[in-house]
Design an enzyme around this catalytic site. Structure first.
Site, PDB file in Angstrom:
ATOM      1  N   ASP A 166      38.221   8.479  37.767  1.00 53.67           N
ATOM      2  CA  ASP A 166      38.849   9.780  37.516  1.00 53.67           C
ATOM      3  C   ASP A 166      39.926  10.121  38.540  1.00 53.67           C
ATOM      4  OD1 ASP A 166      37.066  10.098  39.608  1.00 53.67           O
ATOM      5  OD2 ASP A 166      35.690  11.375  38.503  1.00 53.67           O
ATOM      6  N   ASN A 214      25.250  18.786  38.979  1.00 50.61           N
ATOM      7  CA  ASN A 214      24.876  19.147  37.609  1.00 50.61           C
ATOM      8  C   ASN A 214      24.776  17.903  36.721  1.00 50.61           C
ATOM      9  OD1 ASN A 214      27.515  18.410  37.308  1.00 50.61           O
ATOM     10  ND2 ASN A 214      28.263  20.372  36.560  1.00 50.61           N
ATOM     11  N   HIS A 248      26.860  15.439  36.429  1.00 51.15           N
ATOM     12  CA  HIS A 248      28.073  14.857  35.844  1.00 51.15           C
ATOM     13  C   HIS A 248      28.295  13.452  36.385  1.00 51.15           C
ATOM     14  CE1 HIS A 248      30.611  16.804  39.244  1.00 51.15           C
ATOM     15  NE2 HIS A 248      30.804  15.500  39.379  1.00 51.15           N
ATOM     16  N   GLU A 267      31.476  16.576  32.630  1.00 53.69           N
ATOM     17  CA  GLU A 267      30.601  17.704  32.924  1.00 53.69           C
ATOM     18  C   GLU A 267      29.582  17.883  31.789  1.00 53.69           C
ATOM     19  OE1 GLU A 267      30.690  19.046  35.753  1.00 53.69           O
ATOM     20  OE2 GLU A 267      32.697  19.533  36.463  1.00 53.69           O
TER      21      GLU A 267
HETATM   22  C1  GLP Z   1      33.146  14.191  42.135  1.00 55.85           C
HETATM   23  C2  GLP Z   1      33.507  12.870  41.437  1.00 55.85           C
HETATM   24  C3  GLP Z   1      32.283  12.121  40.991  1.00 55.85           C
HETATM   25  C4  GLP Z   1      31.268  12.067  42.113  1.00 55.85           C
HETATM   26  C5  GLP Z   1      30.838  13.459  42.493  1.00 55.85           C
HETATM   27  C6  GLP Z   1      29.823  13.499  43.595  1.00 55.85           C
HETATM   28  O1  GLP Z   1      32.993  15.235  41.251  1.00 55.85           O
HETATM   29  N1  GLP Z   1      34.368  13.037  40.314  1.00 55.85           N
HETATM   30  O2  GLP Z   1      32.666  10.818  40.575  1.00 55.85           O
HETATM   31  O3  GLP Z   1      30.155  11.319  41.724  1.00 55.85           O
HETATM   32  O4  GLP Z   1      31.993  14.153  42.933  1.00 55.85           O
HETATM   33  O5  GLP Z   1      30.445  13.474  44.844  1.00 55.85           O
HETATM   34  P1  GLP Z   1      29.727  13.168  46.201  1.00 55.85           P
HETATM   35  O6  GLP Z   1      29.476  11.708  46.219  1.00 55.85           O
HETATM   36  O7  GLP Z   1      30.719  13.567  47.260  1.00 55.85           O
HETATM   37  O8  GLP Z   1      28.481  13.970  46.242  1.00 55.85           O
END
Ligand code: GLP
Length: 233
Positions: free
Chosen positions: A62, A128, A130, A135
């Protein structure tokens, strides 16, 4: 689903490294990569290793809409800083956040995914549940889409920005349908604030309200979690 419990993110990075190493030995060509704080210890292990990705392809999940590749908050920039500078791939793809033409940006990325079938997809998980930026409510058969970030995701990600207003409200994300086509999937989660999402991923009903729950239907998923993330199992 294969569950690997680890003490902390350092041990998790080492376990995840073993899975990347094994994929390389099994001739994986295309690696689906992720951003966020979770994969950092894995990227550190990869960066200091002698593994060679110079004839491999990477495809990221993404990117924020409106940020170009040189923007320090962009996922392009994150990947360069945390992995690609040390471990270049033959070709690395990240959705083009600077392209505001949604139709073109998403269809271009779908073409890239079709031409480079994923051998191993790495995933973090949102509070959540995702995956990528899919989402709750995202279609299980989705391809690359422009998505509106939920308030929970904006709250979680604002720590990387100076002000909350600076957090982009939209992202381009690989769809869940494309993620599910990867031959192998590795999901990593650390910390208490992922515990509920992890419990729902592994033990909850498969529902679009819990995007990661679809992984229950994939034949080859490994989940690496620390004790805190495992605390609601
Ligand atoms: C973002 C990314 C996800 C990731 C999530 C969790 O929203 N788009 O790909 O898994 O954050 O992030 P973190 O690893 O910093 O908790």
């Amino acid at each position: 689903m294969k569950i690997i419990r680890v003490k902390d993110a350092n041990e998790g990075g080492k376990k995840a490294f073993e899975i990347f190493n094994e994929a390389l030995n099994n001739n994986a060509q295309v690696f689906g990569l992720a951003t966020g704080s979770t994969p950092i210890t894995l990227y550190q292990e990869l960066s200091k290793s002698n593994l060679d990705f110079s004839d491999k392809i990477s495809v990221n999940l993404d990117e924020y809409v409106g940020l170009d590749a040189d923007n320090e908050q962009s996922y392009h920039y994150f990947m360069k800083k945390n992995l690609f500078n040390a471990k270049p791939f033959k070709k690395s793809y990240v959705p083009d956040g600077s392209n505001l033409d949604e139709k073109k940006a998403t269809s271009d990325y779908d073409k890239i995914i079709d031409e480079n079938p994923l051998d191993l997809q790495l995933l973090g998980i949102g509070r959540n549940a995702h995956i990528g930026f899919n989402e709750p409510g995202s279609p299980f058969d989705g391809t690359t889409r422009k998505v509106a970030l939920t308030q929970s995701t904006i709250d979680a990600n604002k720590r990387f920005f100076e002000k909350e207003e600076d957090v982009p409200k939209f992202a381009y994300s690989m769809g869940i349908g494309s993620i599910m086509k990867s031959k192998k999937i590795l999901l990593i989660a650390y910390g208490e604030d992922k515990a509920e999402a992890i419990a729902n991923t592994i033990n909850g009903p498969v529902t679009e309200e819990v995007p990661s729950s679809i992984l229950q239907n994939h034949p080859d998923v490994t989940i690496i979690i620390d004790e805190a993330a495992a605390s609601k199992l």
